[in-house]
Each structure stands twice: as C-alpha cells, then as structure tokens.
Design a protein around this motif. Structure first.
Motif, PDB file in Angstrom:
ATOM      1  N   MET A   1       0.842  -1.184   0.000  1.00 13.18           N
ATOM      2  CA  MET A   1       0.000   0.000   0.000  1.00 13.18           C
ATOM      3  C   MET A   1       0.882   1.240   0.000  1.00 13.18           C
ATOM      4  SD  MET A   1      -2.869  -1.249   2.828  1.00 13.18           S
ATOM      5  CE  MET A   1      -3.900   0.214   2.688  1.00 13.18           C
ATOM      6  N   VAL A   2       0.484   2.242  -0.774  1.00 13.64           N
ATOM      7  CA  VAL A   2       1.190   3.518  -0.819  1.00 13.64           C
ATOM      8  C   VAL A   2       0.204   4.602  -0.391  1.00 13.64           C
ATOM      9  CG1 VAL A   2       2.374   5.218  -2.258  1.00 13.64           C
ATOM     10  CG2 VAL A   2       2.772   2.766  -2.633  1.00 13.64           C
ATOM     11  N   GLY A   3       0.568   5.325   0.673  1.00 12.07           N
ATOM     12  CA  GLY A   3      -0.312   6.358   1.202  1.00 12.07           C
ATOM     13  C   GLY A   3       0.118   7.744   0.751  1.00 12.07           C
ATOM     14  N   ILE A   4      -0.830   8.527   0.250  1.00 13.01           N
ATOM     15  CA  ILE A   4      -0.574   9.894  -0.219  1.00 13.01           C
ATOM     16  C   ILE A   4      -1.129  10.856   0.822  1.00 13.01           C
ATOM     17  CG2 ILE A   4      -0.928  11.538  -2.108  1.00 13.01           C
ATOM     18  CD1 ILE A   4      -1.971   8.868  -3.654  1.00 13.01           C
ATOM     19  N   TRP A   5      -0.241  11.580   1.481  1.00  7.37           N
ATOM     20  CA  TRP A   5      -0.692  12.587   2.448  1.00  7.37           C
ATOM     21  C   TRP A   5      -1.435  13.660   1.667  1.00  7.37           C
ATOM     22  CZ3 TRP A   5      -1.983  13.320   7.137  1.00  7.37           C
ATOM     23  CH2 TRP A   5      -1.858  14.545   7.798  1.00  7.37           C
ATOM     24  N   LEU A   6      -2.745  13.772   1.857  1.00  6.91           N
ATOM     25  CA  LEU A   6      -3.565  14.654   1.039  1.00  6.91           C
ATOM     26  C   LEU A   6      -3.039  16.088   1.001  1.00  6.91           C
ATOM     27  CD1 LEU A   6      -6.039  14.984  -0.760  1.00  6.91           C
ATOM     28  CD2 LEU A   6      -7.420  15.336   1.302  1.00  6.91           C
ATOM     29  N   PRO A   7      -2.569  16.675   2.115  1.00  4.04           N
ATOM     30  CA  PRO A   7      -1.999  18.029   2.024  1.00  4.04           C
ATOM     31  C   PRO A   7      -0.793  18.105   1.082  1.00  4.04           C
ATOM     32  CG  PRO A   7      -2.566  17.521   4.298  1.00  4.04           C
ATOM     33  CD  PRO A   7      -2.723  16.243   3.520  1.00  4.04           C
ATOM     34  N   ASP A   8      -0.050  17.003   0.897  1.00  2.17           N
ATOM     35  CA  ASP A   8       1.062  17.007  -0.055  1.00  2.17           C
ATOM     36  C   ASP A   8       0.590  17.303  -1.474  1.00  2.17           C
ATOM     37  OD1 ASP A   8       3.131  16.557   1.667  1.00  2.17           O
ATOM     38  OD2 ASP A   8       3.432  14.456   1.141  1.00  2.17           O
ATOM     39  N   ALA A   9      -0.621  16.874  -1.779  1.00  2.00           N
ATOM     40  CA  ALA A   9      -1.122  17.006  -3.147  1.00  2.00           C
ATOM     41  C   ALA A   9      -1.322  18.463  -3.549  1.00  2.00           C
ATOM     42  CB  ALA A   9      -2.437  16.236  -3.305  1.00  2.00           C
ATOM     43  N   VAL A  10      -1.431  19.361  -2.561  1.00  2.00           N
ATOM     44  CA  VAL A  10      -1.621  20.784  -2.877  1.00  2.00           C
ATOM     45  C   VAL A  10      -0.518  21.657  -2.290  1.00  2.00           C
ATOM     46  CG1 VAL A  10      -4.108  20.646  -3.265  1.00  2.00           C
ATOM     47  CG2 VAL A  10      -3.241  20.949  -0.926  1.00  2.00           C
ATOM     48  N   GLY A  11       0.565  21.029  -1.809  1.00  2.00           N
ATOM     49  CA  GLY A  11       1.725  21.786  -1.357  1.00  2.00           C
ATOM     50  C   GLY A  11       1.632  22.375   0.031  1.00  2.00           C
ATOM     51  N   ASP A  12       0.719  21.879   0.866  1.00  2.00           N
ATOM     52  CA  ASP A  12       0.565  22.393   2.230  1.00  2.00           C
ATOM     53  C   ASP A  12       1.882  22.245   2.989  1.00  2.00           C
ATOM     54  OD1 ASP A  12      -0.379  23.197   4.693  1.00  2.00           O
ATOM     55  OD2 ASP A  12      -2.168  21.934   4.624  1.00  2.00           O
ATOM     56  N   ARG A  13       2.290  23.312   3.701  1.00  2.00           N
ATOM     57  CA  ARG A  13       3.571  23.295   4.398  1.00  2.00           C
ATOM     58  C   ARG A  13       3.446  23.062   5.904  1.00  2.00           C
ATOM     59  NH1 ARG A  13       4.934  25.869  -0.145  1.00  2.00           N
ATOM     60  NH2 ARG A  13       7.136  26.195  -0.686  1.00  2.00           N
ATOM     61  N   ARG A  14       2.245  23.114   6.436  1.00  2.00           N
ATOM     62  CA  ARG A  14       2.105  23.057   7.892  1.00  2.00           C
ATOM     63  C   ARG A  14       1.786  21.641   8.365  1.00  2.00           C
ATOM     64  NH1 ARG A  14      -2.221  27.755   9.018  1.00  2.00           N
ATOM     65  NH2 ARG A  14      -3.363  26.477   7.497  1.00  2.00           N
ATOM     66  N   PRO A  15       2.449  21.172   9.439  1.00  2.00           N
ATOM     67  CA  PRO A  15       2.080  19.870  10.007  1.00  2.00           C
ATOM     68  C   PRO A  15       0.753  19.978  10.753  1.00  2.00           C
ATOM     69  CG  PRO A  15       3.721  20.914  11.389  1.00  2.00           C
ATOM     70  CD  PRO A  15       3.557  21.801  10.185  1.00  2.00           C
ATOM     71  N   GLN A  16       0.012  18.896  10.793  1.00  2.00           N
ATOM     72  CA  GLN A  16      -1.230  18.903  11.555  1.00  2.00           C
ATOM     73  C   GLN A  16      -0.967  18.868  13.057  1.00  2.00           C
ATOM     74  OE1 GLN A  16      -4.613  19.133  10.832  1.00  2.00           O
ATOM     75  NE2 GLN A  16      -3.881  19.848   8.847  1.00  2.00           N
ATOM     76  N   ASN A  17       0.148  18.253  13.428  1.00  2.00           N
ATOM     77  CA  ASN A  17       0.506  18.182  14.845  1.00  2.00           C
ATOM     78  C   ASN A  17       2.004  18.362  14.960  1.00  2.00           C
ATOM     79  OD1 ASN A  17       0.182  17.578  17.703  1.00  2.00           O
ATOM     80  ND2 ASN A  17       1.164  15.612  17.250  1.00  2.00           N
ATOM     81  N   LEU A  18       2.430  19.171  15.902  1.00  2.00           N
ATOM     82  CA  LEU A  18       3.845  19.412  16.126  1.00  2.00           C
ATOM     83  C   LEU A  18       4.182  18.900  17.518  1.00  2.00           C
ATOM     84  CD1 LEU A  18       6.373  20.618  14.847  1.00  2.00           C
ATOM     85  CD2 LEU A  18       5.782  22.815  15.872  1.00  2.00           C
ATOM     86  N   PRO A  19       4.712  17.662  17.623  1.00  2.00           N
ATOM     87  CA  PRO A  19       5.037  17.103  18.947  1.00  2.00           C
ATOM     88  C   PRO A  19       5.934  18.045  19.740  1.00  2.00           C
ATOM     89  CG  PRO A  19       5.219  15.415  17.257  1.00  2.00           C
ATOM     90  CD  PRO A  19       5.016  16.717  16.535  1.00  2.00           C
ATOM     91  N   GLY A  20       5.677  18.092  21.041  1.00  2.00           N
ATOM     92  CA  GLY A  20       6.440  18.978  21.908  1.00  2.00           C
ATOM     93  C   GLY A  20       5.778  20.318  22.138  1.00  2.00           C
ATOM     94  N   THR A  21       4.621  20.536  21.481  1.00  2.00           N
ATOM     95  CA  THR A  21       3.899  21.795  21.673  1.00  2.00           C
ATOM     96  C   THR A  21       2.503  21.523  22.215  1.00  2.00           C
ATOM     97  OG1 THR A  21       2.993  21.813  19.414  1.00  2.00           O
ATOM     98  CG2 THR A  21       5.139  22.841  19.756  1.00  2.00           C
TER      99      THR A  21
END
Length: 737
Positions: free
Chosen positions: A668-688
């Motif tokens: 299986m190959v998973g495509i991070w949907l935000p990658d498809a439109v160039g999104d730069r922000r992580p949904q979660n930033l561990p440590g914050t």
C-alpha cells in the motif's frame, strides 16, 4: 535479587536500553509502584519474599498458562502447542465455546500435535463454571477421531478452557483460536491519508464530517482509482470547553464521536415541523458562517463551536419520533451493543451534570455498578438515550461512508485508526476500571532523540486483567471500530508487546516496560480482522524491540515505512534503495506528526521549530544537517530517473518522492492529502501544546490558503501528482538500484 525475580514473573522489566549497547536499571521505587498497580505488594522485603513465594508456587503448580493460543493454518490444520501436548496423562479437559457449545475429553497417555479435521461438537448442557467434567465423563467414542484430535474441532473464536489433572490440580484459561494470518489487500493499493476534521466541504458545519468522508471516498475511488482513504481516530472525545482537540486522547475508543455527524443526513431531519425547521435553518446559517471563517478568513477549526451548533440541532432532531422501522433498527443496535453502550451513554449524561473528570464526581457515581449510579441512570434516562442515539446515528453514517467507498470500487475502503489509549477521565476508564492500571500512565523511555522520555497521560490496560477477561476490553473495542472499516491502523502497534508505564507524578525517565501476552493480543486482533474482512496496519515507527516486526509480518500485519527514515541503519546509513524496502507495509512520505513533504524539501519545518524554540541545537547546525539529508535524497531520486523536473522544483520534488514510493514493493502507498496541494504546515507538532494550533488546521495550499474539498478535487496540482499513480501502480521487476 528477589524484587527482580518477582517483577520478571509479572512481566515487569527491571532494565531498559535507551541506545544500542547501553543498559539502564529501572529504579526500585518504580518497580514497586508498577507491581502495586498490578495488585502485588512489594513495599517491604518481607512483602517481596511472600509475593515471590506465592508467584513461584503458582507457576510450578500451573496446569495452563493464563491464555492459550491456537493458530489455524490455511489448510484448516491446527497444531497443538507444547504446553497443551505436554499436559499430564488423564487430565480432564473441557472447552466452552463462544456460542455456548461444550467439548470434553481426557488427555491420552502419549499426547501429541495434530492437524486433523473437526468432528461434531458436544452440545450437551454446560456444568457449573470452573467445574470441568471428570476423566472419562461425557466423552465421545474413539471412533469420532480419538482424543488427540479433539483440539482440531474447535471453531475460530475466544473460548474458555478448563482442566483438571488426576492429582486434583485445576486451571482455566482463555483459549483463542485464530486464523494464521490477517486479510491482505488485493493487489497493489494506493490512497489518501487525511485528518478528517481538516477537510471541509461547502456542506461542512465548520469541520470535516462523515458526509465529507463519503464524498472523498466516492470521488477519489471513481475518478482517481484510489483504493482507500485513511483517517485519524474518530473515537468519542472528552466534552468540555475548551475540549482536547487531539484525536489520540479520546474518552472512548469503542464508540465514535457524534461531532463528525452530517446533520442533514440524519433521516429524521427531513421530518422537522415548521418551528423546528426554522431553528435548524438558523443553525445551518450559523454553521455556514463558521465554515467560511475557516475557508475564507483563515480561522482555526473550532471543534467546540461546531459541537455547540450540532448539539442543539441533534436535540431538535431527537424530539422527532422514529418511524417503526427506524425504531426497530435502533432497538437492535442497543441490544447488540449492550452494557458497553449503556455505560458510555451514562458517562456522557453524568459528565453533563458533574463535569468530564469522573474522579471528581460524588463518591457513589465513581463506580459504574453502584446503586447511586443505577439511580442516576434512571433519573437521567432521557440523556442516556440521547447519547445512545447519537452513537447509533454516527455508526449509520460510518457504515454509509464504508458503502460509498466500496461502491466507488475501492479494494480496501476506509482505513480507521485505533489510538494507543484513552483519557484517564473518560468513559472507557470509568466503565472499565478493573481493566486499567490505577496510578499509571503510558509513554516512551528516554532515547537518542528525546533524553527526557515521554508521558502521554493515558492509563494502561492491565495484562493480567485482559487475560482474566478473555481480552474482552480489547475485543470489544476492535469489534466496535472494525464493524465499519475496510482496514485498521493501530497507533504504536508495539504496545501489543510491551508498554512503558510511568507512575503518575514521576518523570517519564523513571518508568518501566511492562510486557503483554503479544501472541494472544495478535491472535485476538487477527481473529477480529478476519471476521470483519479488514486489513491490519501497524504504526511501527520509532524504537522497536527485536523480533516485533517479524512477529507482525508472520501474521500479515502491515508495517509503516516513511521515506525519510528508510536508511541502511545496520550498514552505511545511506538511503535504502526501493528494491530493499519491505513488501508488507504502507509506504508514505510523511504522517500527521511529521513535516509535510513541501516543508521537508524547503526546510520550512526547521524554521518553524526555531520560531517556537523547539530546536535542541543552533539553527545553522539544524539547517545544515537538514539540507544535507534532503540533498542526499534528491540525489537518489535523480539517479533513479525520478526527478525529471530538476532538484530546484518543489512540486516536482514531491512528485519524485511518490514516484520513488511506487518503485518499492510496498503493498500500500499512502498519499498525504496536504502534499497534493503543497501544504507546508504539520497537523501536529510534537512537543507543543498552545504554542502551535495542533489538530485545528484545514488543508491548505502552498501559500497557506485553506482549500475546500471541492477546490481540492479541481486542483491542477493535485491532478498532476495523481498522474504519477495513473502512470504506474505496480513496482518494476526487481533489479539493482
């Protein structure tokens, strides 16, 4: 040392390895606290000695382990493990199956393994629990296949095994009979990974919902040939204002959260009277303003505001009578879910009165079986029924999303996510107190990447309680989530083997590993996945003890491989060529806890962490290391002919990464949907926590502009990326790379 031996007998490790070749001792105080959470008194040397004597005597006299696992092979064969084949001759055995059937027999003088078929079961009435038939009683004649074949007649399921030896020793154990392997995806599969709340459509009420999930599955399956959509956990959250937005810290893992409901898709919505219809329309208008504040004005997703609107709408809809057919379906659902749903709905109703932290409730209400709780359940019966109804409605819409995926031709369908634990104040922790270790929290030990360790604030399940209950809590939550899943992702799948327990109030460095019966946990998982026809995916990133990945692969549980971490760590440390990736995995470029591919290629995630004060080293050092890492990967992609756009093309680099993933043998190959439109922000930033808007960001384009589902579906950039998957959906023949 007596304490170490006592800990070993109860699965508590007294050392751990934070790095290769390094062993650290667990503090004695931690070992004592963990044993106390397992109801073993080790507070004094005398108590340790007494507990050790009891444990060793019990081990010496034990006829059966706490759980027995039998694996059924593809040819329907079933081999008897040594601890059963070696039972004393003349031991009387009785199995009570899930369905209530009973089988009895006596071990022969020379027992041995078997791979025989299954004769008929004994369906005579069951004697009292814990009282197996005496040797020779109620046996079938040898013509039925002989005593040595009795094991092989057992059906799949979680049964109860009773044994009594001729010397008078007795024992009982959970008996798990499971298929040899979990279901596998058909052929090569690719699909989207997305946090559902982040995907708003023109019909959303301020956050992505189950109607959006069905729409995404239908569009991506029919138009793009996608085989699956993987979402974040949709478990019930803990109410309150502000609520915890993390989907990985739920109130209940067994039941879904009604905040994901598409209000207009509830059948009773259409039958509102004029006054109710007017108020529902007003709520829709408020929801539209909330949605536009996110999509047009860049506001954060406000789960609490969404729920406030939906809650009022659902209260209005609740007052609309169910038709006879709908009432019958609801009653069937209540009967099927039983006490578990009643407990969850009771907790929800009580939380509205007393707050969502049950440890602070009046004493009588802290016990779900107390007379006070029974009286409160009766007094709050309308609230209990309301919350039960919401679970039913969410289950219906989850089922509809699953049907939409199948009807769109998806080979896998909706991939649900199972969080590693639950909130200590939530409904699961309240309703199943005997199953959780009081005063403990799970996390991660210190390692080369985090010298302070981690405390996730989630109470662990007790391995002894799981075994004693036939793994009922684990089976219940698996059945609840698998009923509408084409596949199941298990967060931190290593938790099936061991978990890092931290005494509440201690730093995570002062924890200890507690071992679980991994074979039994895997057997229950594979059994329930088989019954649901669902693929199983384990998130096995981070520190993984030797043998775990092999054990998972043996049962066809897929792993998770993220491009940036796939290096020859035992050799030269270089990026792992595609031909050397494992087949049994979901190959991805990133996850919800990691930078998007655009942020990785541009170094934007280093700048973000610098602005938030999260870097452990000077900015220039971090930049230099990150640039070297990305440059090395881009060189690999170029040498493989996967980067025709050139190293300076960010969008081309993202496409090259996914071309690489398609070169691997991954199932299986998973495509991070935000990658498809160039999104730069992580949904979660561990440590914050409040320094960054974790779990509240909509999917956005490269400029940070939020995009609706409709805009995503029409995005030229997305379609350019998906053309990579249309060009080749299977890896090339194996060859040097």
């Amino acid at each position: 040392m007596a304490l170490a031996r006592l800990a070993e007998l109860h699965g508590v490790a007294t050392t751990f390895a934070p790095a290769k070749g390094v062993t650290v001792a667990v503090p004695d105080a931690t070992v004592v606290a963990v044993l106390a959470a397992l109801e073993i008194d080790a507070s004094t040397p005398q108590a340790v000695r007494a507990a050790l004597d009891r444990a060793e005597q019990a081990a010496a006299e034990r006829l059966l382990p706490r759980t027995v696992v039998l694996w059924r092979g593809p040819d329907d064969s079933l081999a008897v493990p040594p601890h059963l084949a070696g039972l004393p001759a003349g031991t009387a055995l009785r199995v009570t199956t899930e369905s209530g059937d009973a089988l009895t027999w006596t071990t022969p003088p020379s027992p041995g393994p078997t791979t025989a078929g299954r004769p008929r079961p004994d369906t005579r009435p069951e004697p009292p629990r814990g009282a197996p038939d005496r040797p020779g009683a109620a046996e079938e004649p040898e013509a039925a296949g002989g005593p040595e074949t009795r094991w092989s007649r057992l059906p799949l399921g979680v049964h109860r095994l009773y044994a009594e030896a001729v010397d008078g020793r007795t024992a009982d154990a959970a008996l798990v009979v499971a298929p040899d392997e979990a279901p596998a995806p058909e052929g090569r599969a690719y699909g989207f990974l997305v946090q559902l709340y982040s995907l708003l459509s023109a019909r959303s009420w301020g956050m992505g919902d189950l109607g959006d999930l069905a729409e995404l599955a239908t569009w991506s399956g029919r138009s793009l040939g996608a085989s699956f959509v993987q979402v974040n956990p949709l478990h019930a959250g803990v109410p309150g204002a502000p609520s915890d937005p993390s989907p990985y810290r739920p109130s209940s893992r067994r039941f879904p959260d009604p905040v994901h409901l598409r209000i207009e898709d509830v059948p009773e919505y259409a039958y509102a009277d004029p006054a109710a219809r007017q108020r529902l329309e007003e709520l829709r208008e408020e929801a539209a303003r909330l949605r536009e504040s996110v999509l047009a004005k860049g506001a954060l997703i406000d789960r609490d505001a969404v729920w406030e609107l939906k809650r009022e709408a659902l209260e209005i809809i609740y007052r609309i009578p169910l038709g006879p057919g709908r009432r019958a379906a609801y009653d069937d659902f209540l009967a099927e879910q039983g006490r578990a749903l009643e407990d969850h709905a009771t907790w929800c109703a009580l939380a509205e009165v007393h707050g969502s932290e049950w440890h602070g409730w009046p004493a009588g209400l802290r016990d779900p079986r107390s007379p006070e709780t029974a009286a409160a359940r009766s007094a709050l019966k309308d609230g209990v029924d309301f919350h039960s109804r919401l679970v039913w409605l969410a289950d219906e819409q989850l089922a509809a999303a699953g049907r939409a995926a199948r009807e769109a031709g998806m080979a896998v369908g909706i991939v649900h996510d199972l969080a590693i634990g639950v909130h200590p104040g939530g409904s699961d922790a309240w309703a199943q107190q005997d199953a959780f270790a009081a005063g403990m929290s799970i996390g991660a030990p210190p390692d080369a990447f985090n010298a302070h360790g981690q405390d996730w604030g989630l109470p662990p399940l007790r391995p002894d309680a799981l075994a004693a209950s036939g793994f009922a809590p684990f089976r219940g939550l698996l059945r609840g989530i698998l009923r509408n899943a084409g596949a199941l992702r298990i967060d931190h799948v290593m938790g099936l083997f061991r978990l890092w327990w931290v005494p509440v109030g201690s730093p995570p460095t002062e924890g200890a590993y507690v071992r679980y019966d991994a074979e039994a946990m895997l057997a229950v998982l594979v059994l329930e996945a088989h019954r649901a026809g669902a693929v199983v995916i384990g998130e096995d990133l981070g520190t993984v003890e030797p043998g775990v990945r092999d054990a998972l692969a043996r049962r066809r549980v897929l792993g998770t491989s993220v491009l940036w971490f796939e290096r020859d760590w035992d050799g030269d440390g270089l990026p792992l060529p595609p031909s050397r990736w494992r087949e049994g995995c979901v190959a991805t470029a990133t996850t919800h806890d990691l930078p998007s591919t655009a942020a990785r290629l541009t170094g934007g995630h280093v700048e973000l962490r610098h602005r938030l004060g999260l870097l452990a080293r000077p900015l220039e050092e971090e930049r230099t290391e990150e640039t070297a890492d990305v440059t090395e990967w881009l060189g690999v992609l170029a040498r493989l002919g996967l980067l025709p756009e050139g190293a300076g093309d960010e969008e081309g680099g993202i496409r090259a990464v996914y071309r690489f993933l398609l070169r691997t043998p991954a199932r299986m190959v998973g495509i991070w949907l935000p990658d498809a439109v160039g999104d730069r922000r992580p949904q979660n930033l561990p440590g914050t926590w409040d320094q960054y808007p974790n779990w509240r960001l909509p999917v956005s384009d490269a400029e940070g502009r939020p995009m609706s589902l409709e805009e995503l579906a029409a995005s030229p950039r997305l379609h350019r990326l998906m053309a990579v998957f249309g060009a080749r959906t299977a890896p090339p023949d194996a060859r040097p790379s």
